[in-house]
Design a protein around this motif. Structure first.
Motif, PDB file in Angstrom:
ATOM      1  N   GLY A   1      16.185   2.088  -9.589  1.00  0.00           N
ATOM      2  CA  GLY A   1      17.375   1.365 -10.003  1.00  0.00           C
ATOM      3  C   GLY A   1      18.068   0.618  -8.886  1.00  0.00           C
ATOM      4  O   GLY A   1      19.231   0.200  -9.042  1.00  0.00           O
ATOM      5  N   GLN A   2      17.375   0.417  -7.749  1.00  0.00           N
ATOM      6  CA  GLN A   2      17.959  -0.323  -6.635  1.00  0.00           C
ATOM      7  C   GLN A   2      17.619  -1.801  -6.753  1.00  0.00           C
ATOM      8  O   GLN A   2      16.491  -2.156  -7.065  1.00  0.00           O
ATOM      9  N   SER A   3      18.587  -2.643  -6.486  1.00  0.00           N
ATOM     10  CA  SER A   3      18.387  -4.079  -6.596  1.00  0.00           C
ATOM     11  C   SER A   3      17.704  -4.621  -5.348  1.00  0.00           C
ATOM     12  O   SER A   3      17.965  -4.178  -4.227  1.00  0.00           O
ATOM     13  N   LEU A   4      16.828  -5.598  -5.561  1.00  0.00           N
ATOM     14  CA  LEU A   4      16.176  -6.292  -4.453  1.00  0.00           C
ATOM     15  C   LEU A   4      16.892  -7.599  -4.115  1.00  0.00           C
ATOM     16  O   LEU A   4      16.434  -8.343  -3.252  1.00  0.00           O
ATOM     17  N   ARG A   5      18.008  -7.830  -4.762  1.00  0.00           N
ATOM     18  CA  ARG A   5      18.741  -9.079  -4.550  1.00  0.00           C
ATOM     19  C   ARG A   5      19.309  -9.127  -3.136  1.00  0.00           C
ATOM     20  O   ARG A   5      19.849  -8.146  -2.630  1.00  0.00           O
ATOM     21  N   VAL A   6      19.173 -10.274  -2.520  1.00  0.00           N
ATOM     22  CA  VAL A   6      19.698 -10.487  -1.169  1.00  0.00           C
ATOM     23  C   VAL A   6      20.726 -11.611  -1.229  1.00  0.00           C
ATOM     24  O   VAL A   6      20.430 -12.699  -1.732  1.00  0.00           O
ATOM     25  N   GLU A   7      21.923 -11.345  -0.716  1.00  0.00           N
ATOM     26  CA  GLU A   7      22.945 -12.385  -0.701  1.00  0.00           C
ATOM     27  C   GLU A   7      22.494 -13.544   0.189  1.00  0.00           C
ATOM     28  O   GLU A   7      21.806 -13.351   1.186  1.00  0.00           O
ATOM     29  N   ARG A   8      22.911 -14.752  -0.202  1.00  0.00           N
ATOM     30  CA  ARG A   8      22.468 -15.940   0.522  1.00  0.00           C
ATOM     31  C   ARG A   8      22.812 -15.869   2.002  1.00  0.00           C
ATOM     32  O   ARG A   8      22.019 -16.266   2.858  1.00  0.00           O
ATOM     33  N   LYS A   9      23.980 -15.327   2.339  1.00  0.00           N
ATOM     34  CA  LYS A   9      24.405 -15.283   3.739  1.00  0.00           C
ATOM     35  C   LYS A   9      23.550 -14.336   4.579  1.00  0.00           C
ATOM     36  O   LYS A   9      23.546 -14.425   5.818  1.00  0.00           O
ATOM     37  N   LEU A  10      22.814 -13.407   3.922  1.00  0.00           N
ATOM     38  CA  LEU A  10      22.009 -12.431   4.658  1.00  0.00           C
ATOM     39  C   LEU A  10      20.592 -12.915   4.944  1.00  0.00           C
ATOM     40  O   LEU A  10      19.873 -12.289   5.734  1.00  0.00           O
ATOM     41  N   TRP A  11      20.162 -14.009   4.313  1.00  0.00           N
ATOM     42  CA  TRP A  11      18.786 -14.466   4.490  1.00  0.00           C
ATOM     43  C   TRP A  11      18.444 -14.804   5.935  1.00  0.00           C
ATOM     44  O   TRP A  11      17.353 -14.438   6.409  1.00  0.00           O
ATOM     45  N   PRO A  12      19.311 -15.484   6.695  1.00  0.00           N
ATOM     46  CA  PRO A  12      18.967 -15.727   8.107  1.00  0.00           C
ATOM     47  C   PRO A  12      18.758 -14.440   8.897  1.00  0.00           C
ATOM     48  O   PRO A  12      17.830 -14.331   9.706  1.00  0.00           O
TER      49      PRO A  12
ATOM     50  N   LEU B   1      21.803  -3.594   3.227  1.00  0.00           N
ATOM     51  CA  LEU B   1      20.900  -3.296   2.130  1.00  0.00           C
ATOM     52  C   LEU B   1      20.488  -1.833   2.235  1.00  0.00           C
ATOM     53  O   LEU B   1      20.425  -1.291   3.343  1.00  0.00           O
ATOM     54  N   PRO B   2      20.189  -1.173   1.119  1.00  0.00           N
ATOM     55  CA  PRO B   2      19.652   0.186   1.202  1.00  0.00           C
ATOM     56  C   PRO B   2      18.344   0.178   1.991  1.00  0.00           C
ATOM     57  O   PRO B   2      17.649  -0.846   2.056  1.00  0.00           O
ATOM     58  N   PRO B   3      17.968   1.309   2.625  1.00  0.00           N
ATOM     59  CA  PRO B   3      16.772   1.329   3.480  1.00  0.00           C
ATOM     60  C   PRO B   3      15.486   0.873   2.801  1.00  0.00           C
ATOM     61  O   PRO B   3      14.686   0.157   3.420  1.00  0.00           O
ATOM     62  N   ILE B   4      15.282   1.237   1.529  1.00  0.00           N
ATOM     63  CA  ILE B   4      14.011   0.889   0.875  1.00  0.00           C
ATOM     64  C   ILE B   4      13.916  -0.612   0.607  1.00  0.00           C
ATOM     65  O   ILE B   4      12.924  -1.249   0.983  1.00  0.00           O
ATOM     66  N   PRO B   5      14.902  -1.249  -0.038  1.00  0.00           N
ATOM     67  CA  PRO B   5      14.826  -2.712  -0.185  1.00  0.00           C
ATOM     68  C   PRO B   5      14.787  -3.437   1.152  1.00  0.00           C
ATOM     69  O   PRO B   5      14.073  -4.444   1.296  1.00  0.00           O
ATOM     70  N   ALA B   6      15.524  -2.944   2.149  1.00  0.00           N
ATOM     71  CA  ALA B   6      15.515  -3.589   3.470  1.00  0.00           C
ATOM     72  C   ALA B   6      14.120  -3.548   4.077  1.00  0.00           C
ATOM     73  O   ALA B   6      13.630  -4.550   4.633  1.00  0.00           O
ATOM     74  N   ALA B   7      13.466  -2.394   3.969  1.00  0.00           N
ATOM     75  CA  ALA B   7      12.111  -2.275   4.512  1.00  0.00           C
ATOM     76  C   ALA B   7      11.132  -3.137   3.727  1.00  0.00           C
ATOM     77  O   ALA B   7      10.248  -3.781   4.310  1.00  0.00           O
ATOM     78  N   ALA B   8      11.274  -3.148   2.400  1.00  0.00           N
ATOM     79  CA  ALA B   8      10.360  -3.941   1.568  1.00  0.00           C
ATOM     80  C   ALA B   8      10.421  -5.410   1.937  1.00  0.00           C
ATOM     81  O   ALA B   8       9.384  -6.074   2.103  1.00  0.00           O
ATOM     82  N   TRP B   9      11.629  -5.941   2.085  1.00  0.00           N
ATOM     83  CA  TRP B   9      11.773  -7.357   2.417  1.00  0.00           C
ATOM     84  C   TRP B   9      11.256  -7.670   3.821  1.00  0.00           C
ATOM     85  O   TRP B   9      10.536  -8.646   4.032  1.00  0.00           O
TER      86      TRP B   9
END
Length: 299
Positions: free
Chosen positions: A67-78, A188-196
């Motif tokens: 149930g964790q989102s993989l969405r990344v805010e636009r400002k965090l992409w860089p 970001l939570p550790p799992i989505p952060a690692a995945a990206w």
């Protein structure tokens, strides 16, 4: 009512952070003999890139299942792209290429100067002043590591210069990524952060491998497939998630010093699995390095 501790008092390290750091060290340490074996069956870029992409996909699926989102805010992409470049792409590519000019022991010795650069960068970037105890711990751990990895002597020459520069650049890049992860958190939570980070970092490596390398999957042995599974699940999924979780809970310099346990575990694992030599000198050096790591966790 008790008074709060003074601002210059040493902060108590989070037990969870130390636990995640230990998981990272074990996962990455055992991956040394795993990778050494796999390189006899698969080319380095293809093996590193594809296992990373598959690992990132598994992490993404697991995050969604929880149930964790993989969405990344636009400002965090860089920030995300920079972290993937420093922590994944640069490290894997530069260290892999360095092995074309350097023996594995010398490349590893240069690679694990990373805590030195992280400690130096953490001072101006994060304000983490290197305490006397932490400096002694770093010197102890690095001295023991130098004995372990440089037991046959370290000789620099013009022929080795490209490999030295690549390994050194990779180590400094990973150190910078470690420090910036504290300065510019991804939130970001550790799992989505690692995945990206793993997915973005490994995708160009996989593409480069498929374009310039020749891979014969039909020649991979049954043991090779099992070890590939280890590389995907343990190295990329569990160990990387644990690394980012440790960084969120520990000072960057201490987390970096803790990674010096990785080659210690790798040396022991290689001696057990690949029957590589492990004499009294190496055992004493292992103990010295681990003592430095333990001392760092108490600083």
């Amino acid at each position: 009512m008790t008074n709060p501790p003074p601002s210059n008092a040493p902060a108590r390290l989070a037990p969870a952070g130390l636990m995640f750091l230990a998981i990272t060290s074990v996962g990455w340490g055992f991956n040394w003999p795993v990778t050494k074996f796999l390189l006899s069956e698969l080319p380095v870029l293809t093996m590193r890139g594809l296992t990373g992409v598959i690992g990132a996909a598994l992490l993404a699926a697991f995050a969604l299942a929880m149930g964790q989102s993989l969405r990344v805010e636009r400002k965090l992409w860089p920030r995300l792209m920079l972290a993937a470049l420093l922590n994944v792409t640069g490290w894997m590519v530069l260290m892999g290429l360095a092995l074309l000019w350097l023996p594995a022991s010398e490349a590893a010795l240069i690679a694990y100067t990373m805590p030195v650069w992280a400690s130096l960068l953490a001072w101006p970037v994060l304000g983490e002043r290197p305490t006397l105890l932490r400096t002694v711990a770093l010197v102890m751990a690095f001295a023991g590591l130098a004995v372990i990895m440089g037991g046959n002597g370290y000789s620099a020459s013009a022929a080795k210069l490209p490999g030295i520069l690549m390994a050194l650049t990779g180590a400094i890049g990973f150190a910078l990524g470690t420090v910036l992860a504290k300065k510019l958190p991804l939130q970001l939570p550790p799992i989505p952060a690692a995945a990206w980070q793993i997915g973005l970092g490994c995708f160009p490596v996989a593409v480069a491998g498929l374009l310039i390398e020749t891979t014969h999957l039909e020649k991979v042995t049954e043991l090779g497939w099992w070890l590939l599974s280890y590389s995907i699940v343990i190295q990329f999924c569990i160990a990387y998630v644990s690394w980012f979780a440790a960084l969120a809970r520990l000072p960057a310099s201490i987390a970096a010093i803790g990674t010096m346990a990785v080659p210690v575990i790798g040396v022991v694992a290689s001696a057990m699995a690949l029957h590589e030599p492990l004499g009294l000198t190496q055992i004493v050096a292992l103990a010295f390095t681990l003592a430095g790591v333990v001392l760092a966790t108490r600083s």
